[in-house]
Design an enzyme around this catalytic site. Structure first.
Site, PDB file in Angstrom:
ATOM      1  CD  GLU A   1      35.612  37.319  -1.100  1.00 27.15           C
ATOM      2  OE1 GLU A   1      35.180  36.283  -0.577  1.00 27.15           O
ATOM      3  OE2 GLU A   1      35.295  37.694  -2.241  1.00 27.15           O
TER       4      GLU A   1
ATOM      5  CB  THR B   1      38.199  30.474  -2.862  1.00 29.00           C
ATOM      6  OG1 THR B   1      36.942  30.619  -3.501  1.00 29.00           O
ATOM      7  CG2 THR B   1      39.112  31.593  -3.312  1.00 29.00           C
TER       8      THR B   1
END
Ligand code: HSE
Length: 310
Positions: free
Chosen positions: A129, A182
């Protein structure tokens, strides 16, 4: 002994309005599929990627990075080949990178006879991630691996709490196909917030958790409020305010940005309401030139699913 496994790796909604970086829940109608098999050649080898254009080098692929973290720790006497059938668009805000990062370690753990628990798998998946979002956070990975609703109590040391949720809770997600990275949507957030906003926000997190335990839909409605992050990020999403107004008008309990966007989520009591909300979202985006997908889903209590193994 199992040598090959096919899994469904679910999409997830992070933040859930009031719980930036800590709350998340798991969907069951959208997710990736992955096939992972043992190989004589050691290491992690990504052999197939369908759906989206992503790197094959394990060190540059989130599924590869998390798998490498696991094998670095376990040191198996075999390697693993990974096929990724990507259904969740990268950058959609419904946990695309987490599905890949969590899926590879979940499947490898199964093939190794489950030497690791779910918290340990979450730790490995966070390495993947981090490659995608620039920092290690577990609010998408935790619901993908634990299932249901989760709260990440802390990342170091990692502690994930699983929170029950009412049976009749449904999510409606609209994914307007614009790109929001993001890293960029984190960069626009202030590093300091006003005390009065902090007070409101932690009261909402606490009351949302209470509402989940007590099946209190009215309290869920009152708690799905974000005074910290949404005001900054919503300008990145065309029609966000209209989607929110119309979703609430059509019976949704609450509406917010899914993860870092651009997807927008709502929670509703009952499938019928969730579908009415989907129609309202459809009517808004079909009047624009933005392509979009809409999903209606119950909360996936299990998380990862094994589709078959050999
Ligand atoms: N909590 C994260 C964020 C989720 O909102 O930036 C996105 O990966």
């Amino acid at each position: 002994m199992t040598n090959k496994i096919k899994i469904f790796s679910p999409a997830t909604v992070a933040n859930v309005s009031c719980g930036f970086d800590v709350l998340g829940f798991c969907l069951d109608t959208v997710g990736d599929e992955m096939v992972i098999k043992k190989s004589a050649k050691k290491g992690i080898h990504i052999t197939k990627i369908e759906g989206y254009d992503l790197p094959y080098e394990a060190e540059k692929n989130v599924a590869g990075v998390s798998a490498l973290a696991l094998i670095k720790d376990y040191k198996p006497d075999c390697g693993f080949e990974i096929e990724i059938y990507k259904k969740i668009k990268p950058g959609s805000g419904i946990g695309s990178s987490s599905a890949s990062a969590a899926g590879s370690v979940y499947a490898i753990n199964e093939l190794l006879g489950r030497p690791y628990n779910t918290t340990q798998l979450t730790n490995f998946a966070m390495k993947g991630e981090a490659l995608a979002s620039g920092c290690e956070h577990a609010d998408n990975i935790a619901p993908a691996l634990f299932g249901g609703f989760t709260l990440v109590k802390s990342c170091t040391p990692l502690k994930v709490l699983k929170i029950p949720c009412p049976e009749d809770l449904y999510a409606t997600i609209v994914h307007p196909k614009i790109e929001i990275k993001t890293v960029e949507s984190r960069a626009i957030l202030p590093q300091k917030i006003e005390l009065k906003h902090a007070v409101q926000q932690w009261a909402n997190v606490g009351s949302l958790v209470h509402a989940m335990y007590t099946n209190d839909y009215d309290l869920i409605r009152e708690s799905l409020v974000d005074v910290v992050v949404e005001p900054h990020r919503k300008k990145l999403i065309p029609n966000f305010d209209l989607v929110k107004t119309e979703s609430l008008k059509n019976g949704a309990l609450g509406c917010g940005i899914s993860g870092s966007g651009p997807s927008i989520f709502t929670l509703s009591k009952g499938k019928e309401t969730a579908e009415a909300v989907a129609l309202a979202m459809q009517s808004i985006y079909s009047k624009t030139n933005i392509e979009f997908d809409i999903y209606v889903s119950s909360i996936n209590k299990e998380g990862m699913k094994i589709m078959n193994n050999e």
